[in-house]
Design a protein around this motif. Structure first.
Motif, PDB file in Angstrom:
ATOM      1  N   VAL A  70      72.788  57.559  45.895  1.00  0.00           N
ATOM      2  CA  VAL A  70      73.152  58.922  45.528  1.00  0.00           C
ATOM      3  C   VAL A  70      72.358  59.937  46.347  1.00  0.00           C
ATOM      4  CG1 VAL A  70      73.125  60.620  43.661  1.00  0.00           C
ATOM      5  CG2 VAL A  70      73.870  58.286  43.208  1.00  0.00           C
TER       6      VAL A  70
ATOM      7  N   HIS B  72      74.400  72.090  43.583  1.00  0.00           N
ATOM      8  CA  HIS B  72      74.971  72.592  44.828  1.00  0.00           C
ATOM      9  C   HIS B  72      74.968  71.481  45.890  1.00  0.00           C
ATOM     10  CE1 HIS B  72      75.833  76.628  46.599  1.00  0.00           C
ATOM     11  NE2 HIS B  72      75.989  75.844  47.633  1.00  0.00           N
TER      12      HIS B  72
ATOM     13  N   LEU C   2      74.851  68.206  45.340  1.00  0.00           N
ATOM     14  CA  LEU C   2      75.791  67.143  44.963  1.00  0.00           C
ATOM     15  C   LEU C   2      77.223  67.553  45.303  1.00  0.00           C
ATOM     16  CD1 LEU C   2      74.277  66.103  41.494  1.00  0.00           C
ATOM     17  CD2 LEU C   2      74.200  64.760  43.601  1.00  0.00           C
ATOM     18  N   ILE C   3      77.558  68.823  45.033  1.00  0.00           N
ATOM     19  CA  ILE C   3      78.902  69.327  45.331  1.00  0.00           C
ATOM     20  C   ILE C   3      79.167  69.257  46.834  1.00  0.00           C
ATOM     21  CG2 ILE C   3      80.305  71.441  45.384  1.00  0.00           C
ATOM     22  CD1 ILE C   3      79.086  72.123  42.621  1.00  0.00           C
ATOM     23  N   GLU C   4      78.151  69.621  47.628  1.00  0.00           N
ATOM     24  CA  GLU C   4      78.305  69.544  49.081  1.00  0.00           C
ATOM     25  C   GLU C   4      78.535  68.113  49.530  1.00  0.00           C
ATOM     26  OE1 GLU C   4      75.941  73.179  51.156  1.00  0.00           O
ATOM     27  OE2 GLU C   4      75.168  71.161  51.490  1.00  0.00           O
ATOM     28  N   GLN C   5      77.794  67.198  48.907  1.00  0.00           N
ATOM     29  CA  GLN C   5      77.943  65.794  49.280  1.00  0.00           C
ATOM     30  C   GLN C   5      79.362  65.298  48.980  1.00  0.00           C
ATOM     31  OE1 GLN C   5      75.990  61.428  48.377  1.00  0.00           O
ATOM     32  NE2 GLN C   5      74.757  63.179  47.821  1.00  0.00           N
ATOM     33  N   ILE C   6      79.902  65.675  47.809  1.00  0.00           N
ATOM     34  CA  ILE C   6      81.267  65.290  47.447  1.00  0.00           C
ATOM     35  C   ILE C   6      82.259  65.862  48.457  1.00  0.00           C
ATOM     36  CG2 ILE C   6      83.107  65.673  45.732  1.00  0.00           C
ATOM     37  CD1 ILE C   6      80.898  65.487  43.579  1.00  0.00           C
ATOM     38  N   GLU C   7      82.070  67.135  48.803  1.00  0.00           N
ATOM     39  CA  GLU C   7      82.930  67.776  49.794  1.00  0.00           C
ATOM     40  C   GLU C   7      82.901  67.009  51.115  1.00  0.00           C
ATOM     41  OE1 GLU C   7      81.311  71.508  50.893  1.00  0.00           O
ATOM     42  OE2 GLU C   7      82.837  71.927  52.411  1.00  0.00           O
TER      43      GLU C   7
ATOM     44  N   ILE D 117      81.988  63.836  51.789  1.00  0.00           N
ATOM     45  CA  ILE D 117      82.592  62.490  51.773  1.00  0.00           C
ATOM     46  C   ILE D 117      84.112  62.604  51.759  1.00  0.00           C
ATOM     47  CG2 ILE D 117      82.603  60.210  50.694  1.00  0.00           C
ATOM     48  CD1 ILE D 117      80.306  61.062  48.983  1.00  0.00           C
ATOM     49  N   LYS D 118      84.628  63.600  51.007  1.00  0.00           N
ATOM     50  CA  LYS D 118      86.087  63.691  50.867  1.00  0.00           C
ATOM     51  C   LYS D 118      86.768  64.216  52.110  1.00  0.00           C
ATOM     52  CE  LYS D 118      86.623  64.097  45.862  1.00  0.00           C
ATOM     53  NZ  LYS D 118      86.830  65.022  44.748  1.00  0.00           N
TER      54      LYS D 118
ATOM     55  N   ARG E 242      73.900  56.224  52.020  1.00  0.00           N
ATOM     56  CA  ARG E 242      73.816  57.633  51.619  1.00  0.00           C
ATOM     57  C   ARG E 242      75.013  58.422  52.158  1.00  0.00           C
ATOM     58  NH1 ARG E 242      74.520  62.081  51.598  1.00  0.00           N
ATOM     59  NH2 ARG E 242      73.179  63.910  51.399  1.00  0.00           N
ATOM     60  N   LEU E 243      75.461  58.057  53.373  1.00  0.00           N
ATOM     61  CA  LEU E 243      76.554  58.799  53.999  1.00  0.00           C
ATOM     62  C   LEU E 243      77.918  58.216  53.642  1.00  0.00           C
ATOM     63  CD1 LEU E 243      74.920  59.396  57.500  1.00  0.00           C
ATOM     64  CD2 LEU E 243      75.254  61.079  55.672  1.00  0.00           C
TER      65      LEU E 243
ATOM     66  N   ARG F 246      86.080  73.541  47.303  1.00  0.00           N
ATOM     67  CA  ARG F 246      85.234  74.048  48.375  1.00  0.00           C
ATOM     68  C   ARG F 246      86.130  74.294  49.576  1.00  0.00           C
ATOM     69  NH1 ARG F 246      79.717  74.998  48.492  1.00  0.00           N
ATOM     70  NH2 ARG F 246      79.529  73.802  50.401  1.00  0.00           N
TER      71      ARG F 246
ATOM     72  N   ALA G 124      88.454  70.966  49.600  1.00  0.00           N
ATOM     73  CA  ALA G 124      88.001  69.754  48.910  1.00  0.00           C
ATOM     74  C   ALA G 124      87.992  70.068  47.424  1.00  0.00           C
ATOM     75  CB  ALA G 124      86.618  69.360  49.389  1.00  0.00           C
TER      76      ALA G 124
ATOM     77  N   ILE H 232      80.307  60.757  42.923  1.00  0.00           N
ATOM     78  CA  ILE H 232      79.820  60.287  44.225  1.00  0.00           C
ATOM     79  C   ILE H 232      79.813  58.762  44.260  1.00  0.00           C
ATOM     80  CG2 ILE H 232      77.750  60.149  45.684  1.00  0.00           C
ATOM     81  CD1 ILE H 232      77.168  63.063  44.845  1.00  0.00           C
TER      82      ILE H 232
ATOM     83  N   LYS I  91      82.158  56.431  46.745  1.00  0.00           N
ATOM     84  CA  LYS I  91      81.486  55.585  47.733  1.00  0.00           C
ATOM     85  C   LYS I  91      81.768  54.105  47.532  1.00  0.00           C
ATOM     86  CE  LYS I  91      77.622  58.491  49.120  1.00  0.00           C
ATOM     87  NZ  LYS I  91      76.177  58.768  48.955  1.00  0.00           N
TER      88      LYS I  91
END
Lengths: 228, 228
Positions: free
Chosen positions: A75, A138, A140-145, A147-148, A185-186, B65, B73, B144, B148
Protein backbone atom coordinates in the motif's frame (compact mmCIF):
# COMPACT_ATOMS: atom_id res chain seq x y z
CA UNK A 1 18.13 5.90 23.08
CA UNK A 2 18.19 9.66 22.51
CA UNK A 3 17.19 11.93 19.67
CA UNK A 4 19.85 13.86 17.80
CA UNK A 5 19.26 17.23 16.10
CA UNK A 6 18.49 15.60 12.71
CA UNK A 7 15.84 13.43 14.43
CA UNK A 8 14.17 16.49 15.96
CA UNK A 9 14.11 18.24 12.59
CA UNK A 10 12.60 15.19 10.91
CA UNK A 11 9.97 14.88 13.61
CA UNK A 12 9.12 18.57 13.59
CA UNK A 13 8.54 18.52 9.82
CA UNK A 14 6.30 15.41 9.85
CA UNK A 15 2.88 16.29 8.49
CA UNK A 16 1.18 15.50 11.79
CA UNK A 17 3.09 18.27 13.55
CA UNK A 18 3.17 20.84 10.73
CA UNK A 19 0.23 22.88 12.01
CA UNK A 20 1.14 22.66 15.71
CA UNK A 21 2.87 25.16 17.96
CA UNK A 22 6.04 24.19 19.84
CA UNK A 23 4.18 23.44 23.11
CA UNK A 24 1.66 21.15 21.40
CA UNK A 25 4.44 19.40 19.49
CA UNK A 26 6.33 18.77 22.76
CA UNK A 27 3.13 17.53 24.42
CA UNK A 28 2.59 14.86 21.76
CA UNK A 29 6.21 13.78 21.53
CA UNK A 30 6.47 13.63 25.33
CA UNK A 31 9.47 11.57 26.32
CA UNK A 32 10.39 10.17 22.91
CA UNK A 33 10.21 6.40 22.57
CA UNK A 34 12.61 5.37 19.85
CA UNK A 35 12.64 1.88 18.38
CA UNK A 36 15.02 0.12 16.07
CA UNK A 37 14.10 -2.69 13.71
CA UNK A 38 16.32 -4.97 11.65
CA UNK A 39 15.41 -5.44 7.98
CA UNK A 40 12.36 -7.69 7.43
CA UNK A 41 11.23 -7.43 11.06
CA UNK A 42 7.51 -6.88 11.62
CA UNK A 43 6.40 -3.72 13.45
CA UNK A 44 2.70 -4.62 13.63
CA UNK A 45 0.24 -7.01 11.98
CA UNK A 46 -2.94 -6.17 10.07
CA UNK A 47 -6.05 -6.65 12.21
CA UNK A 48 -4.36 -6.26 15.61
CA UNK A 49 -5.51 -3.48 17.99
CA UNK A 50 -3.77 -0.20 17.19
CA UNK A 51 -1.82 0.86 20.26
CA UNK A 52 0.54 3.33 18.62
CA UNK A 53 1.40 5.27 15.50
CA UNK A 54 4.86 6.10 14.20
CA UNK A 55 7.23 8.59 12.62
CA UNK A 56 10.16 7.16 10.63
CA UNK A 57 13.53 8.73 11.51
CA UNK A 58 15.81 6.59 9.33
CA UNK A 59 15.18 3.80 6.83
CA UNK A 60 12.00 2.57 5.17
CA UNK A 61 8.83 0.84 6.35
CA UNK A 62 6.57 -1.05 3.94
CA UNK A 63 2.81 -1.18 4.61
CA UNK A 64 1.07 -4.21 3.12
CA UNK A 65 -2.33 -5.88 3.00
CA UNK A 66 -2.38 -9.62 3.38
CA UNK A 67 -4.31 -11.61 0.77
CA UNK A 68 -6.29 -14.81 1.31
CA UNK A 69 -3.89 -16.58 -1.08
CA UNK A 70 -0.79 -15.43 0.80
CA UNK A 71 0.08 -12.67 -1.66
CA UNK A 72 0.75 -9.16 -0.31
CA UNK A 73 -0.41 -5.86 -1.75
CA UNK A 74 2.03 -3.03 -1.03
CA UNK A 75 0.00 0.00 0.00
CA UNK A 76 2.77 2.44 0.88
CA UNK A 77 6.50 2.87 1.41
CA UNK A 78 7.16 5.18 4.35
CA UNK A 79 10.50 7.03 4.51
CA UNK A 80 12.39 9.41 6.83
CA UNK A 81 10.26 12.24 8.24
CA UNK A 82 6.99 10.55 7.34
CA UNK A 83 4.34 9.54 9.86
CA UNK A 84 1.82 6.75 9.45
CA UNK A 85 -1.29 5.35 11.12
CA UNK A 86 -2.23 8.68 12.79
CA UNK A 87 -5.93 8.06 12.17
CA UNK A 88 -5.71 5.14 14.58
CA UNK A 89 -6.08 7.33 17.65
CA UNK A 90 -9.77 6.42 17.22
CA UNK A 91 -10.90 4.27 20.15
CA UNK A 92 -10.97 0.58 19.27
CA UNK A 93 -9.19 0.99 15.93
CA UNK A 94 -7.25 -1.91 14.43
CA UNK A 95 -4.30 -1.66 12.05
CA UNK A 96 -5.72 -1.85 8.49
CA UNK A 97 -2.28 -2.92 7.17
CA UNK A 98 0.81 -4.77 8.35
CA UNK A 99 4.09 -2.83 8.77
CA UNK A 100 7.50 -4.31 8.21
CA UNK A 101 11.03 -2.90 8.03
CA UNK A 102 12.08 -2.79 4.34
CA UNK A 103 15.55 -1.67 5.47
CA UNK A 104 17.07 -1.26 8.93
CA UNK A 105 14.78 1.33 10.55
CA UNK A 106 14.77 3.80 13.45
CA UNK A 107 11.39 5.23 14.34
CA UNK A 108 9.47 7.04 17.03
CA UNK A 109 6.48 5.35 18.64
CA UNK A 110 3.58 7.58 19.77
CA UNK A 111 0.98 6.09 22.05
CA UNK A 112 -2.58 6.36 20.64
CA UNK A 113 -4.28 6.57 24.04
CA UNK A 114 -2.01 9.42 25.12
CA UNK A 115 -2.84 11.43 22.00
CA UNK A 116 -6.54 10.70 22.50
CA UNK A 117 -6.25 12.30 25.94
CA UNK A 118 -4.43 15.32 24.49
CA UNK A 119 -7.12 15.73 21.82
CA UNK A 120 -9.77 15.88 24.53
CA UNK A 121 -7.85 18.75 26.16
CA UNK A 122 -6.71 20.60 23.06
CA UNK A 123 -8.78 20.79 19.88
CA UNK A 124 -5.82 22.19 17.92
CA UNK A 125 -4.21 18.77 18.26
CA UNK A 126 -7.43 17.17 16.96
CA UNK A 127 -7.36 19.44 13.92
CA UNK A 128 -3.69 18.55 13.37
CA UNK A 129 -4.65 14.86 13.28
CA UNK A 130 -7.48 15.61 10.84
CA UNK A 131 -5.04 17.59 8.68
CA UNK A 132 -2.60 14.66 8.65
CA UNK A 133 -5.45 12.32 7.66
CA UNK A 134 -6.44 14.74 4.92
CA UNK A 135 -2.94 14.66 3.41
CA UNK A 136 -2.76 10.88 3.74
CA UNK A 137 -6.12 10.51 1.97
CA UNK A 138 -4.98 12.86 -0.77
CA UNK A 139 -1.96 10.60 -1.32
CA UNK A 140 -4.14 7.45 -1.47
CA UNK A 141 -6.52 9.13 -3.94
CA UNK A 142 -3.56 10.09 -6.13
CA UNK A 143 -2.28 6.54 -6.03
CA UNK A 144 -5.69 5.19 -7.13
CA UNK A 145 -5.78 7.73 -9.95
CA UNK A 146 -2.31 6.77 -11.13
CA UNK A 147 -2.92 3.00 -11.11
CA UNK A 148 -6.20 3.44 -12.97
CA UNK A 149 -5.16 5.88 -15.65
CA UNK A 150 -1.38 6.32 -15.89
CA UNK A 151 0.98 4.16 -17.97
CA UNK A 152 3.61 2.06 -16.15
CA UNK A 153 6.26 4.38 -17.63
CA UNK A 154 4.63 7.50 -16.24
CA UNK A 155 4.05 5.94 -12.79
CA UNK A 156 7.70 4.92 -12.55
CA UNK A 157 8.92 8.32 -13.78
CA UNK A 158 6.75 9.95 -11.10
CA UNK A 159 8.18 7.67 -8.39
CA UNK A 160 11.76 8.53 -9.45
CA UNK A 161 10.93 12.24 -9.59
CA UNK A 162 9.57 12.14 -6.02
CA UNK A 163 12.68 10.26 -4.86
CA UNK A 164 14.93 12.90 -6.47
CA UNK A 165 13.15 15.72 -4.65
CA UNK A 166 14.12 18.49 -7.12
CA UNK A 167 12.61 19.53 -10.46
CA UNK A 168 15.75 20.50 -12.46
CA UNK A 169 19.42 19.80 -13.13
CA UNK A 170 21.15 16.41 -13.22
CA UNK A 171 20.65 14.00 -10.34
CA UNK A 172 21.77 10.65 -9.00
CA UNK A 173 19.73 8.58 -6.56
CA UNK A 174 19.87 5.17 -4.93
CA UNK A 175 16.59 3.26 -4.87
CA UNK A 176 15.75 3.12 -1.15
CA UNK A 177 14.35 -0.43 -1.12
CA UNK A 178 14.60 -3.47 -3.35
CA UNK A 179 13.07 -3.53 -6.81
CA UNK A 180 10.42 -6.12 -5.93
CA UNK A 181 8.90 -3.76 -3.35
CA UNK A 182 8.98 -0.78 -5.69
CA UNK A 183 7.27 -2.86 -8.39
CA UNK A 184 4.56 -3.91 -5.93
CA UNK A 185 4.09 -0.31 -4.73
CA UNK A 186 3.61 0.79 -8.35
CA UNK A 187 1.21 -2.06 -9.13
CA UNK A 188 3.46 -3.87 -11.64
CA UNK A 189 5.45 -7.11 -11.77
CA UNK A 190 9.24 -7.01 -11.24
CA UNK A 191 9.80 -7.86 -14.91
CA UNK A 192 7.53 -5.01 -16.01
CA UNK A 193 9.53 -2.73 -13.70
CA UNK A 194 12.80 -3.75 -15.39
CA UNK A 195 11.35 -3.24 -18.88
CA UNK A 196 9.87 0.09 -17.83
CA UNK A 197 13.17 1.31 -16.35
CA UNK A 198 14.82 0.52 -19.69
CA UNK A 199 12.03 2.38 -21.50
CA UNK A 200 12.90 5.55 -19.56
CA UNK A 201 16.39 5.72 -21.17
CA UNK A 202 15.23 8.04 -23.99
CA UNK A 203 14.27 10.48 -21.19
CA UNK A 204 17.86 10.45 -19.88
CA UNK A 205 17.35 7.92 -17.09
CA UNK A 206 20.25 5.45 -16.77
CA UNK A 207 20.04 2.55 -14.34
CA UNK A 208 22.83 0.53 -12.75
CA UNK A 209 21.52 -1.84 -10.07
CA UNK A 210 19.97 0.38 -7.41
CA UNK A 211 21.78 3.48 -8.78
CA UNK A 212 19.77 5.74 -11.07
CA UNK A 213 21.29 8.69 -12.92
CA UNK A 214 18.99 11.32 -14.41
CA UNK A 215 20.63 13.59 -17.00
CA UNK A 216 17.94 16.28 -16.88
CA UNK A 217 15.33 16.17 -14.13
CA UNK A 218 13.20 18.86 -15.81
CA UNK A 219 12.74 16.59 -18.86
CA UNK A 220 11.51 13.82 -16.56
CA UNK A 221 9.19 16.28 -14.78
CA UNK A 222 7.73 17.44 -18.11
CA UNK A 223 7.03 13.85 -19.03
CA UNK A 224 5.25 13.19 -15.71
CA UNK A 225 3.27 16.43 -16.05
CA UNK A 226 2.44 15.51 -19.68
CA UNK A 227 3.95 18.77 -20.96
CA UNK A 228 6.42 17.01 -23.25
CA UNK B 1 -36.86 21.87 1.87
CA UNK B 2 -37.40 19.70 4.94
CA UNK B 3 -36.02 16.38 6.08
CA UNK B 4 -38.35 13.39 6.32
CA UNK B 5 -37.84 10.51 8.77
CA UNK B 6 -35.90 8.39 6.24
CA UNK B 7 -33.53 11.35 5.74
CA UNK B 8 -32.92 11.63 9.48
CA UNK B 9 -32.20 7.93 9.73
CA UNK B 10 -29.78 8.09 6.81
CA UNK B 11 -28.03 11.08 8.31
CA UNK B 12 -27.85 9.57 11.78
CA UNK B 13 -26.23 6.39 10.45
CA UNK B 14 -23.59 8.21 8.35
CA UNK B 15 -20.13 7.23 9.54
CA UNK B 16 -19.33 10.79 10.59
CA UNK B 17 -22.11 10.76 13.19
CA UNK B 18 -21.83 7.14 14.33
CA UNK B 19 -19.75 7.88 17.45
CA UNK B 20 -21.62 11.05 18.43
CA UNK B 21 -24.34 11.59 21.01
CA UNK B 22 -27.69 13.09 20.01
CA UNK B 23 -26.74 16.64 21.13
CA UNK B 24 -23.50 16.61 19.17
CA UNK B 25 -25.27 15.21 16.12
CA UNK B 26 -27.86 18.02 16.29
CA UNK B 27 -25.10 20.60 16.76
CA UNK B 28 -23.37 19.56 13.53
CA UNK B 29 -26.52 19.19 11.48
CA UNK B 30 -27.82 22.53 12.75
CA UNK B 31 -30.55 23.80 10.48
CA UNK B 32 -30.22 21.26 7.67
CA UNK B 33 -29.31 22.67 4.28
CA UNK B 34 -30.64 20.31 1.65
CA UNK B 35 -29.64 20.57 -2.00
CA UNK B 36 -30.96 18.90 -5.11
CA UNK B 37 -28.93 18.25 -8.22
CA UNK B 38 -30.03 17.04 -11.65
CA UNK B 39 -28.05 14.18 -13.23
CA UNK B 40 -24.63 15.26 -14.57
CA UNK B 41 -24.63 18.53 -12.62
CA UNK B 42 -21.37 19.45 -10.88
CA UNK B 43 -21.38 19.86 -7.10
CA UNK B 44 -17.79 21.08 -6.78
CA UNK B 45 -14.60 21.14 -8.83
CA UNK B 46 -11.22 19.64 -7.94
CA UNK B 47 -8.80 22.30 -6.68
CA UNK B 48 -11.39 24.81 -5.48
CA UNK B 49 -11.47 25.88 -1.80
CA UNK B 50 -13.45 23.41 0.29
CA UNK B 51 -16.35 25.28 1.87
CA UNK B 52 -18.56 22.32 2.73
CA UNK B 53 -18.83 18.56 2.99
CA UNK B 54 -21.86 16.43 2.25
CA UNK B 55 -24.08 13.50 3.17
CA UNK B 56 -26.05 11.87 0.32
CA UNK B 57 -29.74 11.33 1.10
CA UNK B 58 -30.90 9.96 -2.25
CA UNK B 59 -29.11 9.12 -5.50
CA UNK B 60 -25.43 8.79 -6.34
CA UNK B 61 -22.48 11.18 -6.51
CA UNK B 62 -19.34 10.30 -8.47
CA UNK B 63 -15.96 11.62 -7.28
CA UNK B 64 -13.36 11.96 -10.04
CA UNK B 65 -9.82 13.20 -10.59
CA UNK B 66 -9.22 15.21 -13.73
CA UNK B 67 -6.32 14.12 -15.94
CA UNK B 68 -4.01 16.35 -17.99
CA UNK B 69 -5.28 14.63 -21.13
CA UNK B 70 -8.95 15.22 -20.30
CA UNK B 71 -9.57 11.67 -19.05
CA UNK B 72 -11.21 11.20 -15.63
CA UNK B 73 -10.31 8.67 -12.96
CA UNK B 74 -13.31 7.63 -10.89
CA UNK B 75 -12.20 7.54 -7.25
CA UNK B 76 -15.48 6.74 -5.54
CA UNK B 77 -19.24 6.34 -6.00
CA UNK B 78 -21.09 7.79 -3.00
CA UNK B 79 -24.60 6.51 -2.25
CA UNK B 80 -27.46 7.12 0.22
CA UNK B 81 -26.33 7.50 3.83
CA UNK B 82 -22.69 8.06 2.91
CA UNK B 83 -20.73 11.20 3.72
CA UNK B 84 -17.75 12.51 1.83
CA UNK B 85 -15.04 15.17 2.10
CA UNK B 86 -15.22 15.33 5.94
CA UNK B 87 -11.43 15.72 6.20
CA UNK B 88 -11.82 19.09 4.49
CA UNK B 89 -12.72 20.88 7.69
CA UNK B 90 -8.96 21.57 7.78
CA UNK B 91 -8.35 25.30 7.35
CA UNK B 92 -7.38 26.19 3.78
CA UNK B 93 -8.19 22.74 2.35
CA UNK B 94 -9.11 22.36 -1.31
CA UNK B 95 -11.26 19.64 -2.84
CA UNK B 96 -8.88 16.85 -4.00
CA UNK B 97 -11.57 15.54 -6.41
CA UNK B 98 -14.50 16.85 -8.44
CA UNK B 99 -18.03 15.77 -7.48
CA UNK B 100 -20.86 15.31 -9.95
CA UNK B 101 -24.37 13.89 -9.77
CA UNK B 102 -24.34 10.42 -11.39
CA UNK B 103 -28.14 10.29 -10.94
CA UNK B 104 -30.63 12.88 -9.64
CA UNK B 105 -29.37 13.57 -6.12
CA UNK B 106 -30.60 15.01 -2.81
CA UNK B 107 -27.90 15.76 -0.28
CA UNK B 108 -27.17 17.66 2.89
CA UNK B 109 -24.50 20.37 2.87
CA UNK B 110 -22.48 20.89 6.06
CA UNK B 111 -20.43 24.03 6.37
CA UNK B 112 -16.71 23.30 7.06
CA UNK B 113 -16.09 26.51 9.02
CA UNK B 114 -19.04 25.77 11.33
CA UNK B 115 -17.72 22.28 12.11
CA UNK B 116 -14.24 23.73 12.69
CA UNK B 117 -15.78 25.98 15.35
CA UNK B 118 -17.61 23.03 16.92
CA UNK B 119 -14.39 21.00 17.01
CA UNK B 120 -12.69 23.80 18.94
CA UNK B 121 -15.46 23.59 21.55
CA UNK B 122 -16.00 19.85 21.64
CA UNK B 123 -13.17 17.35 21.19
CA UNK B 124 -15.66 14.46 20.79
CA UNK B 125 -16.66 16.00 17.47
CA UNK B 126 -12.99 16.15 16.48
CA UNK B 127 -12.59 12.47 17.27
CA UNK B 128 -15.74 11.72 15.23
CA UNK B 129 -14.16 13.46 12.24
CA UNK B 130 -10.94 11.49 12.75
CA UNK B 131 -12.99 8.27 12.97
CA UNK B 132 -14.75 9.11 9.69
CA UNK B 133 -11.37 9.80 8.06
CA UNK B 134 -10.10 6.50 9.40
CA UNK B 135 -12.97 4.57 7.76
CA UNK B 136 -12.56 6.51 4.52
CA UNK B 137 -8.83 5.71 4.46
CA UNK B 138 -9.57 2.08 5.15
CA UNK B 139 -11.85 2.05 2.09
CA UNK B 140 -9.21 3.70 -0.12
CA UNK B 141 -6.56 1.22 1.07
CA UNK B 142 -8.90 -1.65 0.23
CA UNK B 143 -9.52 -0.23 -3.20
CA UNK B 144 -5.75 0.01 -3.86
CA UNK B 145 -5.32 -3.57 -2.69
CA UNK B 146 -8.10 -4.79 -4.98
CA UNK B 147 -6.86 -2.99 -8.10
CA UNK B 148 -3.33 -4.23 -7.52
CA UNK B 149 -3.98 -7.85 -6.70
CA UNK B 150 -7.56 -8.93 -7.47
CA UNK B 151 -8.83 -10.20 -10.81
CA UNK B 152 -11.47 -8.16 -12.68
CA UNK B 153 -13.95 -10.96 -11.95
CA UNK B 154 -13.36 -10.83 -8.21
CA UNK B 155 -13.50 -6.99 -8.10
CA UNK B 156 -16.83 -7.00 -9.91
CA UNK B 157 -18.23 -9.80 -7.73
CA UNK B 158 -17.22 -7.78 -4.64
CA UNK B 159 -18.93 -4.64 -6.02
CA UNK B 160 -22.16 -6.58 -6.66
CA UNK B 161 -21.96 -8.19 -3.22
CA UNK B 162 -21.67 -4.77 -1.56
CA UNK B 163 -24.60 -3.48 -3.61
CA UNK B 164 -26.74 -6.46 -2.53
CA UNK B 165 -26.06 -5.79 1.15
CA UNK B 166 -26.77 -9.35 2.34
CA UNK B 167 -24.61 -12.48 2.37
CA UNK B 168 -27.15 -15.21 1.59
CA UNK B 169 -30.31 -16.17 -0.30
CA UNK B 170 -31.33 -15.04 -3.77
CA UNK B 171 -31.25 -11.35 -4.67
CA UNK B 172 -32.10 -8.92 -7.40
CA UNK B 173 -30.49 -5.48 -7.73
CA UNK B 174 -30.49 -2.58 -10.14
CA UNK B 175 -27.07 -1.11 -10.89
CA UNK B 176 -27.29 2.38 -9.34
CA UNK B 177 -25.36 4.21 -12.07
CA UNK B 178 -24.44 3.56 -15.66
CA UNK B 179 -22.01 0.81 -16.61
CA UNK B 180 -19.30 3.21 -17.82
CA UNK B 181 -19.00 4.70 -14.33
CA UNK B 182 -18.94 1.32 -12.64
CA UNK B 183 -16.22 0.17 -15.04
CA UNK B 184 -14.16 3.29 -14.26
CA UNK B 185 -14.68 2.83 -10.52
CA UNK B 186 -13.41 -0.75 -10.81
CA UNK B 187 -10.42 0.24 -12.95
CA UNK B 188 -11.55 -1.57 -16.11
CA UNK B 189 -12.81 -0.60 -19.57
CA UNK B 190 -16.56 -0.85 -20.33
CA UNK B 191 -15.92 -3.80 -22.66
CA UNK B 192 -13.97 -5.64 -19.93
CA UNK B 193 -16.91 -4.96 -17.58
CA UNK B 194 -19.34 -6.58 -20.06
CA UNK B 195 -17.08 -9.60 -20.55
CA UNK B 196 -16.57 -9.89 -16.79
CA UNK B 197 -20.31 -9.71 -16.08
CA UNK B 198 -20.79 -12.60 -18.52
CA UNK B 199 -17.96 -14.52 -16.80
CA UNK B 200 -19.90 -14.37 -13.51
CA UNK B 201 -22.74 -16.47 -14.94
CA UNK B 202 -21.27 -19.76 -13.65
CA UNK B 203 -21.58 -18.20 -10.17
CA UNK B 204 -25.31 -17.69 -10.69
CA UNK B 205 -25.19 -14.01 -11.71
CA UNK B 206 -27.57 -13.18 -14.55
CA UNK B 207 -27.55 -9.72 -16.12
CA UNK B 208 -30.26 -7.94 -18.06
CA UNK B 209 -29.36 -4.32 -18.75
CA UNK B 210 -29.04 -2.68 -15.33
CA UNK B 211 -30.90 -5.55 -13.63
CA UNK B 212 -28.76 -8.20 -11.97
CA UNK B 213 -30.21 -11.41 -10.52
CA UNK B 214 -28.06 -13.46 -8.12
CA UNK B 215 -29.29 -17.03 -7.58
CA UNK B 216 -27.25 -17.64 -4.41
CA UNK B 217 -25.54 -14.70 -2.72
CA UNK B 218 -23.53 -16.98 -0.41
CA UNK B 219 -21.84 -18.58 -3.46
CA UNK B 220 -20.83 -15.12 -4.67
CA UNK B 221 -19.58 -14.23 -1.18
CA UNK B 222 -17.48 -17.41 -1.03
CA UNK B 223 -15.92 -16.52 -4.36
CA UNK B 224 -15.07 -12.99 -3.16
CA UNK B 225 -13.63 -14.34 0.09
CA UNK B 226 -11.69 -16.98 -1.87
CA UNK B 227 -13.31 -19.80 0.06
CA UNK B 228 -14.67 -21.45 -3.09
Amino acid sequence: MTLNMADWNRLRSARLFASLGEDEFRAIVGTPRIEQLAENRTLFLQGTPAAAFFVVLEGWIVLTRRQADGERAVVRLVGPGESFAEALIVQGARYPVSAEAATPVRLMRIDCAAVRTLVAENPRIALAVVAACHLQMHELIEQIEHIKTWSARRRLACFILNAVGTREGAAQITLPVDRGLIAARLGMTPSTLSRTLAALEPLGVVVDGRQIAIADVSALASFVDRIS
